[in-house]
Motif scaffolding. Sequence first.
Motif, PDB file in Angstrom:
ATOM      1  N   ALA A 164     -15.710  11.701  -0.775  1.00  0.00           N
ATOM      2  CA  ALA A 164     -14.686  12.128  -1.729  1.00  0.00           C
ATOM      3  C   ALA A 164     -13.316  11.615  -1.290  1.00  0.00           C
ATOM      4  N   LEU A 165     -12.568  11.050  -2.245  1.00  0.00           N
ATOM      5  CA  LEU A 165     -11.243  10.525  -1.927  1.00  0.00           C
ATOM      6  C   LEU A 165     -10.275  11.658  -1.625  1.00  0.00           C
ATOM      7  N   LEU A 166     -10.223  12.619  -2.524  1.00  0.00           N
ATOM      8  CA  LEU A 166      -9.328  13.771  -2.395  1.00  0.00           C
ATOM      9  C   LEU A 166     -10.122  15.031  -2.700  1.00  0.00           C
ATOM     10  N   THR A 167      -9.774  16.126  -2.039  1.00  0.00           N
ATOM     11  CA  THR A 167     -10.346  17.422  -2.401  1.00  0.00           C
ATOM     12  C   THR A 167      -9.222  18.437  -2.500  1.00  0.00           C
ATOM     13  N   ASP A 168      -9.464  19.460  -3.286  1.00  0.00           N
ATOM     14  CA  ASP A 168      -8.418  20.473  -3.448  1.00  0.00           C
ATOM     15  C   ASP A 168      -8.380  21.464  -2.280  1.00  0.00           C
ATOM     16  N   HIS A 169      -9.248  21.292  -1.280  1.00  0.00           N
ATOM     17  CA  HIS A 169      -9.230  22.145  -0.092  1.00  0.00           C
ATOM     18  C   HIS A 169      -8.927  21.344   1.169  1.00  0.00           C
ATOM     19  N   SER A 170      -8.319  20.169   1.007  1.00  0.00           N
ATOM     20  CA  SER A 170      -7.954  19.350   2.165  1.00  0.00           C
ATOM     21  C   SER A 170      -6.596  19.795   2.691  1.00  0.00           C
ATOM     22  N   ALA A 171      -6.185  19.196   3.786  1.00  0.00           N
ATOM     23  CA  ALA A 171      -4.896  19.557   4.401  1.00  0.00           C
ATOM     24  C   ALA A 171      -3.723  19.187   3.500  1.00  0.00           C
ATOM     25  N   ASP A 172      -3.944  18.305   2.529  1.00  0.00           N
ATOM     26  CA  ASP A 172      -2.860  17.922   1.633  1.00  0.00           C
ATOM     27  C   ASP A 172      -2.746  18.817   0.406  1.00  0.00           C
ATOM     28  N   PHE A 173      -3.843  19.440  -0.013  1.00  0.00           N
ATOM     29  CA  PHE A 173      -3.824  20.143  -1.293  1.00  0.00           C
ATOM     30  C   PHE A 173      -4.278  21.592  -1.239  1.00  0.00           C
ATOM     31  N   LEU A 174      -4.497  22.165  -0.071  1.00  0.00           N
ATOM     32  CA  LEU A 174      -4.925  23.556   0.008  1.00  0.00           C
ATOM     33  C   LEU A 174      -3.850  24.442  -0.606  1.00  0.00           C
ATOM     34  N   ALA A 175      -4.231  25.246  -1.591  1.00  0.00           N
ATOM     35  CA  ALA A 175      -3.335  26.158  -2.316  1.00  0.00           C
ATOM     36  C   ALA A 175      -2.270  25.405  -3.113  1.00  0.00           C
ATOM     37  N   ARG A 176      -2.524  24.133  -3.434  1.00  0.00           N
ATOM     38  CA  ARG A 176      -1.603  23.331  -4.248  1.00  0.00           C
ATOM     39  C   ARG A 176      -2.402  22.618  -5.326  1.00  0.00           C
ATOM     40  N   GLY A 177      -2.997  23.405  -6.222  1.00  0.00           N
ATOM     41  CA  GLY A 177      -3.864  22.857  -7.260  1.00  0.00           C
ATOM     42  C   GLY A 177      -3.158  21.883  -8.182  1.00  0.00           C
ATOM     43  N   GLU A 178      -1.915  22.174  -8.517  1.00  0.00           N
ATOM     44  CA  GLU A 178      -1.162  21.291  -9.407  1.00  0.00           C
ATOM     45  C   GLU A 178      -0.906  19.938  -8.735  1.00  0.00           C
ATOM     46  N   ALA A 179      -0.629  19.959  -7.442  1.00  0.00           N
ATOM     47  CA  ALA A 179      -0.406  18.705  -6.710  1.00  0.00           C
ATOM     48  C   ALA A 179      -1.700  17.883  -6.656  1.00  0.00           C
ATOM     49  N   TRP A 219       0.855  -1.186   0.000  1.00  0.00           N
ATOM     50  CA  TRP A 219       0.000   0.000   0.000  1.00  0.00           C
ATOM     51  C   TRP A 219       0.887   1.229   0.000  1.00  0.00           C
ATOM     52  N   ARG A 220       0.568   2.187  -0.866  1.00  0.00           N
ATOM     53  CA  ARG A 220       1.349   3.423  -0.954  1.00  0.00           C
ATOM     54  C   ARG A 220       0.418   4.593  -1.187  1.00  0.00           C
ATOM     55  N   ARG A 221       0.839   5.741  -0.675  1.00  0.00           N
ATOM     56  CA  ARG A 221       0.095   6.974  -0.919  1.00  0.00           C
ATOM     57  C   ARG A 221       0.676   7.584  -2.189  1.00  0.00           C
ATOM     58  N   PRO A 222      -0.146   7.875  -3.189  1.00  0.00           N
ATOM     59  CA  PRO A 222       0.385   8.367  -4.467  1.00  0.00           C
ATOM     60  C   PRO A 222       0.699   9.862  -4.479  1.00  0.00           C
ATOM     61  N   TYR A 223       0.827  10.467  -3.323  1.00  0.00           N
ATOM     62  CA  TYR A 223       1.142  11.889  -3.232  1.00  0.00           C
ATOM     63  C   TYR A 223       1.808  12.148  -1.878  1.00  0.00           C
ATOM     64  N   ARG A 224       2.453  13.289  -1.769  1.00  0.00           N
ATOM     65  CA  ARG A 224       3.071  13.667  -0.497  1.00  0.00           C
ATOM     66  C   ARG A 224       2.044  14.304   0.425  1.00  0.00           C
ATOM     67  N   PRO A 225       2.199  14.106   1.731  1.00  0.00           N
ATOM     68  CA  PRO A 225       1.319  14.845   2.649  1.00  0.00           C
ATOM     69  C   PRO A 225       1.546  16.346   2.467  1.00  0.00           C
ATOM     70  N   GLY A 226       0.479  17.094   2.547  1.00  0.00           N
ATOM     71  CA  GLY A 226       0.563  18.535   2.322  1.00  0.00           C
ATOM     72  C   GLY A 226       1.177  19.281   3.489  1.00  0.00           C
ATOM     73  N   PRO A 227       1.540  20.533   3.270  1.00  0.00           N
ATOM     74  CA  PRO A 227       2.182  21.321   4.323  1.00  0.00           C
ATOM     75  C   PRO A 227       1.277  21.552   5.527  1.00  0.00           C
ATOM     76  N   TRP A 228      -0.031  21.635   5.313  1.00  0.00           N
ATOM     77  CA  TRP A 228      -0.932  21.831   6.452  1.00  0.00           C
ATOM     78  C   TRP A 228      -0.931  20.602   7.349  1.00  0.00           C
ATOM     79  N   PRO A 265     -19.335  21.179  -3.702  1.00  0.00           N
ATOM     80  CA  PRO A 265     -18.951  21.757  -2.420  1.00  0.00           C
ATOM     81  C   PRO A 265     -18.072  20.760  -1.649  1.00  0.00           C
ATOM     82  N   VAL A 266     -16.939  21.227  -1.146  1.00  0.00           N
ATOM     83  CA  VAL A 266     -16.005  20.376  -0.395  1.00  0.00           C
ATOM     84  C   VAL A 266     -15.713  21.029   0.951  1.00  0.00           C
ATOM     85  N   ARG A 267     -15.303  20.224   1.895  1.00  0.00           N
ATOM     86  CA  ARG A 267     -14.977  20.740   3.221  1.00  0.00           C
ATOM     87  C   ARG A 267     -13.614  21.418   3.188  1.00  0.00           C
ATOM     88  N   TRP A 268     -13.516  22.547   3.839  1.00  0.00           N
ATOM     89  CA  TRP A 268     -12.279  23.307   3.907  1.00  0.00           C
ATOM     90  C   TRP A 268     -11.472  22.796   5.087  1.00  0.00           C
TER      91      TRP A 268
END
Length: 181
Positions: A144-159, A23-32, A117-120
């Motif tokens: 939702a599996l991933l959102t662009d406003h989660s702790a991993d992707f907030l302000a990291r749209g490309e990621a 099992w692997r996470r296909p992305y890095r944990p976000g800065p938040w 609508p996604v949770r901030w």
Amino acid sequence: MPLSFLTADLDDVALPHDDHDRWRRPYRPGPWRVAIGAVLLLVASFMLLATMIIAFAGAWTGAAVCLAAALAVVGGTARMLRAGVWVSRTGLRRVSFFGTRTVSWSQVEAIRTVQQPVRWLGLPRTVQGQALTVAAKGASPLPALLTDHSADFLARGEAFERAADTVEAWADEYRTVPAAR
């Protein structure tokens, strides 16, 4: 000992030593997520220092309570850092703070990125954003599996886009191939 929650982005390039059965996470944990985890571990270290001081003072009951609280903070932080989407040859796994749900690739009907609508930062407040959703055969709908406003992707749209594309690529690769055991 590798820290499995710190899986690096591999730019969608499989390395020769990659084991697709793990099992692997296909992305890095976000800065938040990393910043909140660091602050919580700092608090836990102060709690452990307080435990030692209380124990040297001879108040064993207080030291035990303080130690239990510190261990709860460390355990909660570890669980928070493990939260996210994990993939392997077997299927797709969504790890949340309180539970884990695994769906085999053969049960995945579709994975799409949708506007909704996604949770901030996981809080009750919702904002309009993008979410990676999965439809599974004969199962209750997954959040939702991933959102662009989660702790991993907030302000990291490309990621977010890269992570969504990677999960979709895993689905395309293993949805038709039976899992090897």
